[in-house]
Design a protein around this motif. Structure first.
Motif, short mmCIF file in Angstrom:
data_model
loop_
_atom_site.label_atom_id
_atom_site.label_comp_id
_atom_site.label_asym_id
_atom_site.label_seq_id
_atom_site.Cartn_x
_atom_site.Cartn_y
_atom_site.Cartn_z
N GLY A 297 -7.42 14.17 -19.38
CA GLY A 297 -5.97 13.70 -19.12
C GLY A 297 -6.07 12.99 -17.72
N SER A 298 -6.92 13.23 -17.01
CA SER A 298 -7.03 12.68 -15.68
C SER A 298 -7.59 11.24 -15.64
N PHE A 299 -8.58 11.12 -16.77
CA PHE A 299 -9.32 9.78 -16.82
C PHE A 299 -8.57 8.77 -17.60
N THR A 300 -7.98 9.25 -18.80
CA THR A 300 -7.30 8.51 -19.80
C THR A 300 -5.99 7.92 -19.51
N PRO A 301 -5.19 7.00 -20.14
CA PRO A 301 -3.70 6.86 -20.00
C PRO A 301 -2.75 7.95 -20.41
N LEU A 302 -3.48 9.19 -20.79
CA LEU A 302 -2.49 10.31 -20.96
C LEU A 302 -1.49 10.50 -19.68
N PRO A 303 -0.22 10.96 -20.30
CA PRO A 303 0.67 11.29 -18.98
C PRO A 303 0.17 12.32 -18.25
N TYR A 304 -0.59 12.22 -17.02
CA TYR A 304 -0.89 13.31 -16.34
C TYR A 304 0.02 14.35 -15.87
N LYS A 305 1.34 13.75 -15.59
CA LYS A 305 2.24 14.81 -15.17
C LYS A 305 2.38 15.87 -16.09
N THR B 156 0.89 -1.30 0.07
CA THR B 156 -0.13 0.04 0.08
C THR B 156 0.68 1.29 0.09
N PHE B 157 2.04 1.25 0.94
CA PHE B 157 3.01 2.19 0.88
C PHE B 157 3.33 2.68 -0.65
N PHE B 158 3.83 1.47 -1.17
CA PHE B 158 4.45 1.79 -2.50
C PHE B 158 3.27 1.97 -3.75
N LEU B 159 2.25 1.55 -3.45
CA LEU B 159 1.03 2.11 -4.32
C LEU B 159 0.94 3.72 -4.14
N CYS B 160 1.07 4.21 -3.04
CA CYS B 160 0.85 5.47 -2.77
C CYS B 160 1.86 6.29 -3.28
N LEU B 161 3.18 5.95 -3.01
CA LEU B 161 4.33 6.44 -3.24
C LEU B 161 4.43 6.51 -4.99
N ASN B 162 4.29 5.35 -5.70
CA ASN B 162 4.22 5.40 -7.29
C ASN B 162 3.02 6.43 -7.81
N SER B 163 1.85 6.32 -7.05
CA SER B 163 0.53 7.44 -7.47
C SER B 163 1.06 8.55 -7.53
N PHE B 164 1.69 9.10 -6.45
CA PHE B 164 2.16 10.29 -6.06
C PHE B 164 3.34 10.72 -7.19
N ILE B 165 4.36 10.20 -7.12
CA ILE B 165 5.55 10.46 -8.02
C ILE B 165 5.27 10.26 -9.46
N GLU B 166 4.09 9.48 -10.00
CA GLU B 166 3.82 9.37 -11.26
C GLU B 166 3.16 10.49 -11.86
N SER B 167 2.61 11.26 -10.77
CA SER B 167 1.85 12.56 -11.22
C SER B 167 2.85 13.66 -11.63
N ILE B 168 4.17 13.52 -11.33
CA ILE B 168 5.28 14.54 -11.26
C ILE B 168 6.24 14.25 -12.42
N PHE B 169 6.75 12.94 -12.36
CA PHE B 169 7.75 12.60 -13.00
C PHE B 169 7.90 11.23 -13.52
N TRP B 170 7.48 10.28 -12.73
CA TRP B 170 7.70 8.86 -12.95
C TRP B 170 6.82 8.34 -13.92
N VAL C 243 5.98 4.96 -14.65
CA VAL C 243 5.17 3.82 -14.44
C VAL C 243 3.79 4.10 -13.88
N PRO C 244 2.91 3.79 -14.89
CA PRO C 244 1.57 4.08 -14.59
C PRO C 244 0.99 3.48 -13.10
N VAL C 245 -0.05 4.00 -12.35
CA VAL C 245 -0.64 3.66 -11.45
C VAL C 245 -1.14 2.25 -11.48
N ASP C 246 -1.67 1.90 -12.72
CA ASP C 246 -2.64 0.54 -12.82
C ASP C 246 -1.58 -0.49 -12.83
N VAL C 247 -0.26 -0.23 -13.03
CA VAL C 247 0.60 -1.38 -12.67
C VAL C 247 0.60 -2.13 -11.42
#
Length: 217
Positions: free
Chosen positions: A124-132, A30-44, A46-50
């Motif tokens: 952008g928020s709903f589709t797989p477009l890079p939300y960052k 759960t921690f890594f899900l939150c971390l991935n979701s957070f940084i994915e919206s900035i620069f990361w 790897v999509p959240v869905d993974v």
């Protein structure tokens, strides 16, 4: 020997799938899900869905909870991305984007935001477009238009947060909700066809790359 190697190679995605399910049951998942979701919206990249999909499959009874965590973390990351665009895009972020060859994507996103406004944030928020990209560009345009950081205007941060919650939440809750409805049987069905799905996705990506390379200006 060759037959065994070929069979193992064709089952590549099944092995990856099983490994992802194993990781999704880890106590810090759960921690890594939150971390991935957070940084994915900035620069990361790897999509959240993974992470969200395997975790929801492994624990269907917690699928909606995982979707909530992913939504909150993703929106918080998008707010950071918005702030980067608003305050330091020029010259810092712009130079980084140029260095990594992403100028065309950012220019296109800003053009679409200028044209469609809040509608493009929804897309952008709903589709797989890079939300960052959407988040940073929204901040850039808000700064260019002189929109106050706490403004309720269309591309202001308040509107951006509300739309992000709605769009990201709709996407993640839809995925998790479908998995929750499917329950344990969905995991078994996906496991049965995961190699076919994986190879088809890989072929589509390769063909899209070839098309882009041959026909892009």
């Amino acid at each position: 020997m060759a037959f065994v190697l070929g069979r193992t190679f064709m089952k590549l995605f099944a092995g990856i799938y099983d490994y992802c399910l194993k990781l999704s049951r880890h106590r810090f998942a759960t921690f890594f899900l939150c971390l991935n979701s957070f940084i994915e919206s900035i620069f990361w990249p790897v999509p959240v869905d993974v992470m969200l999909i395997p975790m929801a499959l492994a624990r269907p009874e917690r699928a909606l909870r995982f979707a909530f965590y992913a939504t909150v973390a993703s929106v918080l990351g998008a707010v950071v991305g918005y702030g980067l665009g608003y305050w330091i895009y020029d010259p810092y972020i712009h130079d980084m984007v140029k260095y990594f060859g992403g100028t065309a994507n950012f220019d296109k996103a800003m053009m679409l935001l200028n044209t469609y406004g809040i509608l493009f944030i929804v897309i952008g928020s709903f589709t797989p477009l890079p939300y960052k990209v959407v988040a940073i560009c929204c901040g850039v345009i808000a700064a260019q238009r002189g929109i106050g950081i706490l403004s309720f205007e269309q591309l202001g941060i308040i509107s951006f947060i509300v739309v992000s919650f709605l769009g990201r939440g709709a996407r993640f809750f839809l995925i998790s909700g479908l998995i929750k409805l499917g329950g344990a049987s969905m995991e078994q069905k996906i496991r049965r066809y995961i190699d076919v799905i994986g190879w088809l996705c890989l072929i589509i990506v390769v063909l899209a790359g070839i098309y882009y390379w041959l026909f892009s200006a």
